[in-house]
Design a protein around this motif. Structure first.
Motif, PDB file in Angstrom:
ATOM      1  N   PRO A 192       0.836  -1.209   0.000  1.00  0.00           N
ATOM      2  CA  PRO A 192       0.000   0.000   0.000  1.00  0.00           C
ATOM      3  C   PRO A 192       0.867   1.254   0.000  1.00  0.00           C
ATOM      4  CG  PRO A 192      -0.799  -1.600   1.602  1.00  0.00           C
ATOM      5  CD  PRO A 192       0.515  -2.113   1.101  1.00  0.00           C
ATOM      6  N   ARG A 193       0.439   2.271  -0.741  1.00  0.00           N
ATOM      7  CA  ARG A 193       1.234   3.488  -0.858  1.00  0.00           C
ATOM      8  C   ARG A 193       0.983   4.434   0.316  1.00  0.00           C
ATOM      9  NH1 ARG A 193      -0.164   2.788  -6.332  1.00  0.00           N
ATOM     10  NH2 ARG A 193       1.630   2.529  -7.692  1.00  0.00           N
ATOM     11  N   ALA A 194       2.062   5.054   0.769  1.00  0.00           N
ATOM     12  CA  ALA A 194       1.943   6.091   1.789  1.00  0.00           C
ATOM     13  C   ALA A 194       2.053   7.468   1.151  1.00  0.00           C
ATOM     14  CB  ALA A 194       3.029   5.913   2.840  1.00  0.00           C
ATOM     15  N   THR A 195       2.193   7.512  -0.185  1.00  0.00           N
ATOM     16  CA  THR A 195       2.363   8.785  -0.886  1.00  0.00           C
ATOM     17  C   THR A 195       1.019   9.326  -1.359  1.00  0.00           C
ATOM     18  OG1 THR A 195       2.727   7.559  -2.935  1.00  0.00           O
ATOM     19  CG2 THR A 195       4.668   8.202  -1.670  1.00  0.00           C
ATOM     20  N   THR A 196       1.007  10.612  -1.701  1.00  0.00           N
ATOM     21  CA  THR A 196      -0.186  11.233  -2.261  1.00  0.00           C
ATOM     22  C   THR A 196      -0.151  11.116  -3.784  1.00  0.00           C
ATOM     23  OG1 THR A 196       0.870  13.392  -2.495  1.00  0.00           O
ATOM     24  CG2 THR A 196      -0.168  12.901  -0.365  1.00  0.00           C
ATOM     25  N   ILE A 197      -1.285  11.412  -4.420  1.00  0.00           N
ATOM     26  CA  ILE A 197      -1.332  11.394  -5.886  1.00  0.00           C
ATOM     27  C   ILE A 197      -0.353  12.418  -6.453  1.00  0.00           C
ATOM     28  CG2 ILE A 197      -2.791  12.017  -7.860  1.00  0.00           C
ATOM     29  CD1 ILE A 197      -5.056  10.518  -6.629  1.00  0.00           C
ATOM     30  N   ARG A 198      -0.254  13.576  -5.797  1.00  0.00           N
ATOM     31  CA  ARG A 198       0.693  14.596  -6.280  1.00  0.00           C
ATOM     32  C   ARG A 198       2.128  14.075  -6.231  1.00  0.00           C
ATOM     33  NH1 ARG A 198       0.362  20.554  -3.794  1.00  0.00           N
ATOM     34  NH2 ARG A 198      -1.632  20.375  -4.903  1.00  0.00           N
ATOM     35  N   GLN A 199       2.469  13.367  -5.179  1.00  0.00           N
ATOM     36  CA  GLN A 199       3.819  12.791  -5.090  1.00  0.00           C
ATOM     37  C   GLN A 199       4.036  11.710  -6.143  1.00  0.00           C
ATOM     38  OE1 GLN A 199       3.479  11.713  -0.938  1.00  0.00           O
ATOM     39  NE2 GLN A 199       4.967  13.289  -0.315  1.00  0.00           N
ATOM     40  N   ASP A 200       2.978  10.929  -6.423  1.00  0.00           N
ATOM     41  CA  ASP A 200       3.075   9.910  -7.475  1.00  0.00           C
ATOM     42  C   ASP A 200       3.299  10.549  -8.843  1.00  0.00           C
ATOM     43  OD1 ASP A 200       2.732   7.962  -5.612  1.00  0.00           O
ATOM     44  OD2 ASP A 200       0.687   7.417  -6.201  1.00  0.00           O
ATOM     45  N   ILE A 201       2.576  11.647  -9.109  1.00  0.00           N
ATOM     46  CA  ILE A 201       2.767  12.358 -10.373  1.00  0.00           C
ATOM     47  C   ILE A 201       4.198  12.868 -10.482  1.00  0.00           C
ATOM     48  CG2 ILE A 201       2.117  14.412 -11.689  1.00  0.00           C
ATOM     49  CD1 ILE A 201      -0.726  14.077 -10.577  1.00  0.00           C
ATOM     50  N   ALA A 202       4.702  13.456  -9.388  1.00  0.00           N
ATOM     51  CA  ALA A 202       6.079  13.976  -9.405  1.00  0.00           C
ATOM     52  C   ALA A 202       7.076  12.852  -9.645  1.00  0.00           C
ATOM     53  CB  ALA A 202       6.378  14.679  -8.083  1.00  0.00           C
ATOM     54  N   GLU A 203       6.843  11.688  -9.030  1.00  0.00           N
ATOM     55  CA  GLU A 203       7.737  10.546  -9.249  1.00  0.00           C
ATOM     56  C   GLU A 203       7.701  10.108 -10.709  1.00  0.00           C
ATOM     57  OE1 GLU A 203       8.441   5.972  -7.556  1.00  0.00           O
ATOM     58  OE2 GLU A 203       6.494   6.971  -7.332  1.00  0.00           O
ATOM     59  N   GLY A 204       6.498  10.075 -11.274  1.00  0.00           N
ATOM     60  CA  GLY A 204       6.379   9.692 -12.677  1.00  0.00           C
ATOM     61  C   GLY A 204       7.060  10.676 -13.613  1.00  0.00           C
ATOM     62  N   LEU A 205       6.904  11.964 -13.337  1.00  0.00           N
ATOM     63  CA  LEU A 205       7.561  12.982 -14.160  1.00  0.00           C
ATOM     64  C   LEU A 205       9.079  12.845 -14.105  1.00  0.00           C
ATOM     65  CD1 LEU A 205       5.350  16.099 -13.307  1.00  0.00           C
ATOM     66  CD2 LEU A 205       5.662  15.097 -15.584  1.00  0.00           C
ATOM     67  N   ARG A 206       9.600  12.633 -12.895  1.00  0.00           N
ATOM     68  CA  ARG A 206      11.054  12.450 -12.769  1.00  0.00           C
ATOM     69  C   ARG A 206      11.512  11.226 -13.562  1.00  0.00           C
ATOM     70  NH1 ARG A 206       9.983  13.936  -7.332  1.00  0.00           N
ATOM     71  NH2 ARG A 206       9.912  11.724  -6.738  1.00  0.00           N
ATOM     72  N   TYR A 207      10.733  10.160 -13.505  1.00  0.00           N
ATOM     73  CA  TYR A 207      11.102   8.927 -14.204  1.00  0.00           C
ATOM     74  C   TYR A 207      11.156   9.153 -15.715  1.00  0.00           C
ATOM     75  CZ  TYR A 207      11.352   3.902 -15.096  1.00  0.00           C
ATOM     76  OH  TYR A 207      11.755   2.647 -15.508  1.00  0.00           O
ATOM     77  N   VAL A 208      10.127   9.812 -16.252  1.00  0.00           N
ATOM     78  CA  VAL A 208      10.061  10.040 -17.701  1.00  0.00           C
ATOM     79  C   VAL A 208      11.176  10.982 -18.152  1.00  0.00           C
ATOM     80  CG1 VAL A 208       8.680  11.053 -19.567  1.00  0.00           C
ATOM     81  CG2 VAL A 208       7.594   9.551 -17.893  1.00  0.00           C
ATOM     82  N   PHE A 209      11.355  12.088 -17.449  1.00  0.00           N
ATOM     83  CA  PHE A 209      12.345  13.072 -17.884  1.00  0.00           C
ATOM     84  C   PHE A 209      13.777  12.576 -17.693  1.00  0.00           C
ATOM     85  CE2 PHE A 209       8.915  16.359 -17.143  1.00  0.00           C
ATOM     86  CZ  PHE A 209       8.750  16.623 -18.492  1.00  0.00           C
ATOM     87  N   ALA A 210      13.979  11.662 -16.724  1.00  0.00           N
ATOM     88  CA  ALA A 210      15.323  11.149 -16.484  1.00  0.00           C
ATOM     89  C   ALA A 210      15.690  10.020 -17.426  1.00  0.00           C
ATOM     90  CB  ALA A 210      15.455  10.675 -15.035  1.00  0.00           C
ATOM     91  N   HIS A 211      14.697   9.392 -18.053  1.00  0.00           N
ATOM     92  CA  HIS A 211      14.972   8.232 -18.905  1.00  0.00           C
ATOM     93  C   HIS A 211      15.177   8.689 -20.351  1.00  0.00           C
ATOM     94  CE1 HIS A 211      14.747   4.286 -20.732  1.00  0.00           C
ATOM     95  NE2 HIS A 211      14.751   3.741 -19.524  1.00  0.00           N
ATOM     96  N   PRO A 212      16.321   8.414 -20.940  1.00  0.00           N
ATOM     97  CA  PRO A 212      16.606   8.932 -22.287  1.00  0.00           C
ATOM     98  C   PRO A 212      15.591   8.496 -23.344  1.00  0.00           C
ATOM     99  CG  PRO A 212      18.608   8.072 -21.262  1.00  0.00           C
ATOM    100  CD  PRO A 212      17.469   7.679 -20.375  1.00  0.00           C
ATOM    101  N   VAL A 213      15.153   7.245 -23.305  1.00  0.00           N
ATOM    102  CA  VAL A 213      14.209   6.760 -24.314  1.00  0.00           C
ATOM    103  C   VAL A 213      12.835   7.378 -24.110  1.00  0.00           C
ATOM    104  CG1 VAL A 213      12.959   4.721 -25.138  1.00  0.00           C
ATOM    105  CG2 VAL A 213      15.430   4.613 -24.780  1.00  0.00           C
ATOM    106  N   LEU A 214      12.314   7.335 -22.881  1.00  0.00           N
ATOM    107  CA  LEU A 214      10.978   7.879 -22.619  1.00  0.00           C
ATOM    108  C   LEU A 214      10.930   9.378 -22.915  1.00  0.00           C
ATOM    109  CD1 LEU A 214      10.112   6.038 -19.271  1.00  0.00           C
ATOM    110  CD2 LEU A 214       9.506   5.379 -21.616  1.00  0.00           C
ATOM    111  N   ARG A 215      11.990  10.082 -22.543  1.00  0.00           N
ATOM    112  CA  ARG A 215      12.041  11.529 -22.791  1.00  0.00           C
ATOM    113  C   ARG A 215      12.029  11.832 -24.282  1.00  0.00           C
ATOM    114  NH1 ARG A 215      16.419  12.397 -20.147  1.00  0.00           N
ATOM    115  NH2 ARG A 215      17.872  12.431 -21.913  1.00  0.00           N
ATOM    116  N   ASN A 216      12.811  11.118 -25.051  1.00  0.00           N
ATOM    117  CA  ASN A 216      12.887  11.379 -26.485  1.00  0.00           C
ATOM    118  C   ASN A 216      11.646  10.927 -27.239  1.00  0.00           C
ATOM    119  OD1 ASN A 216      15.670  12.435 -27.684  1.00  0.00           O
ATOM    120  ND2 ASN A 216      16.112  11.304 -25.790  1.00  0.00           N
ATOM    121  N   ILE A 217      11.025   9.816 -26.806  1.00  0.00           N
ATOM    122  CA  ILE A 217       9.767   9.412 -27.433  1.00  0.00           C
ATOM    123  C   ILE A 217       8.719  10.497 -27.250  1.00  0.00           C
ATOM    124  CG2 ILE A 217       7.795   7.842 -27.219  1.00  0.00           C
ATOM    125  CD1 ILE A 217       9.708   5.570 -26.758  1.00  0.00           C
ATOM    126  N   SER A 218       8.620  11.022 -26.024  1.00  0.00           N
ATOM    127  CA  SER A 218       7.612  12.054 -25.752  1.00  0.00           C
ATOM    128  C   SER A 218       7.866  13.315 -26.572  1.00  0.00           C
ATOM    129  CB  SER A 218       7.605  12.388 -24.257  1.00  0.00           C
ATOM    130  OG  SER A 218       7.213  11.265 -23.502  1.00  0.00           O
TER     131      SER A 218
END
Length: 407
Positions: A192-218
């Motif tokens: 179970p998550r102890a994070t908020t939806i806002r924190q989940d969104i921030a985690e997802g954004l960091r993941y996408v922007f930090a990943h070379p393939v995901l960032r370039n596909i977007s």
């Protein structure tokens, strides 16, 4: 593949048949109501606005909720929304603004469904089967996409164009029933998550922007969507004004797109196992751009049918490979928010592109010139990312397979 996958596949194929009827009918309804390229562009823009407004929170939310239950509820609500169009028309109250409202509502619901579905597929098949599974899904969707416009075109001889949307409403109900018969959970077991939806969104954004393939596909898809969304948004106008097509012949044009998607979808798995992502996905996008240039100068509905079918198929081959690559890269518990972030980033330019394309066609009075320019830019963007970005060697960024694959 597992029995639950076949249940899922069957229900969504039937739903895709209904959706293809709506994709054929809605632009035709808008064109008959207004005759305006800007109005058609507005309808296309209205389809993408929910992705910008709600994409991030919906993606994070679907990672937290029961994906299967959510998809069933969405199907039921979408059936009601689509059925409201013929009902309103029968009362003499239908307007382009009602079409915009229904498009906005169904797009919002579809966003929730697609985000949950993206996370569900890896729960139904193993990672090695993702490209094949996605290819089969797209192939059957495409086959349904062939039959849908042809069926709708035939029905126009007997009923008003608005009435054919009842087919789509019924198909959503079939999808809901099929999903309810699946036993397997669409969510991977996680703590179970102890994070908020806002924190989940921030985690997802960091993941996408930090990943070379995901960032370039977007980034690449944002550029492609900015320029290419006009091709589909103005297809009815292009067929009517430049190809001199009748309503039934427009159905053939949409069906041809389904044939191209079907053939290219079936080839996605075999091609991807033989060639690299860059060769298959970006090569398909470059060829699609060249075919769009050829479509711009088609002289008859029949040459337009052939060229549009091939171009649409290659575009889907690109989408299958990018979607499968994301599913292979991203951990299951993050799939919902990551795909929604990717969609927001990639589709952020769609409303601008759709409206700008409509205004440009009305200003120039020449859809052919606009289509040719779109094709040339599509080719050049795909070529640039093939040669000068991590997408040309995407395989090196895949996560290692677990030692024991789930059975």
């Amino acid at each position: 593949m597992r029995l639950d996958f076949w249940k899922f596949w069957t229900g969504e194929t039937i739903s895709a048949f209904g959706t293809s009827v709506t994709q054929f009918a809605m632009p035709l309804i808008v064109f008959k109501l207004t005759g305006s390229a800007v109005a058609l562009g507005g309808a296309a823009a209205m389809f993408t606005v929910p992705h910008l407004l709600f994409g991030l929170p919906i993606g994070a939310w679907t990672d937290r909720t029961n994906r299967k239950r959510l998809m069933i509820v969405v199907d039921l609500l979408a059936a009601l929304a689509v059925a409201s169009v013929p009902l309103t028309a029968s009362l003499g109250l239908l307007s382009v603004w009602w079409i915009y409202a229904v498009t906005f509502a169904t797009s919002t619901l579809g966003l929730a469904f697609e985000t949950a579905q993206f996370g569900a597929i890896p729960s139904l098949v193993g990672r090695d089967d993702l490209v094949t599974a996605n290819g089969r899904i797209q192939a059957s969707f495409a086959a349904a996409g062939v039959l849908g416009p042809l069926t709708a075109g035939a029905l126009l001889a007997f009923v008003p164009v608005e009435a054919v949307l009842y087919v789509d409403a019924a198909s959503f109900l079939v999808s809901a029933i099929a999903l309810s018969l699946i036993r397997r959970s669409f969510n991977a077991p996680v703590a179970p998550r102890a994070t908020t939806i806002r924190q989940d969104i921030a985690e997802g954004l960091r993941y996408v922007f930090a990943h070379p393939v995901l960032r370039n596909i977007s980034l690449m898809m944002a550029l492609i969507n900015l320029i290419s969304t006009t091709v589909f948004a103005q297809l009815v106008l292009f067929a009517k004004q430049d190809l001199r097509a009748a309503d039934g012949e427009i159905g053939l044009l949409f069906a041809a797109g389904g044939v191209g998607v079907f053939l290219c979808s079936l080839s996605a798995g075999p091609l991807r196992k033989r060639f690299s992502f860059g060769t298959v996905a970006l090569g398909a996008l470059m060829l699609s751009g060249l075919l769009t240039i050829a479509l711009a100068y088609a002289t008859s509905i029949w040459s337009g049918v052939l060229l549009w079918g091939l171009s649409a198929g290659l575009g889907t081959l690109f989408n299958i490979n990018t979607g499968s690559l994301r599913q292979a890269i991203v951990p299951n518990h993050m799939l919902g928010r990551v795909i929604s972030i990717a969609m927001v980033l990639a589709w952020s330019a769609n409303p601008i592109g759709a409206l700008a394309g409509g205004f440009l066609i009305e200003r120039l009075g020449d859809a052919r010139l606009v289509y040719a320019g779109i094709g040339a830019l599509t080719f050049l963007i795909a070529l640039a990312f093939r040669l000068a970005s991590p997408l040309g060697r995407a395989e090196r960024y895949l996560r290692p397979l677990p030692s024991a694959a789930a059975k």
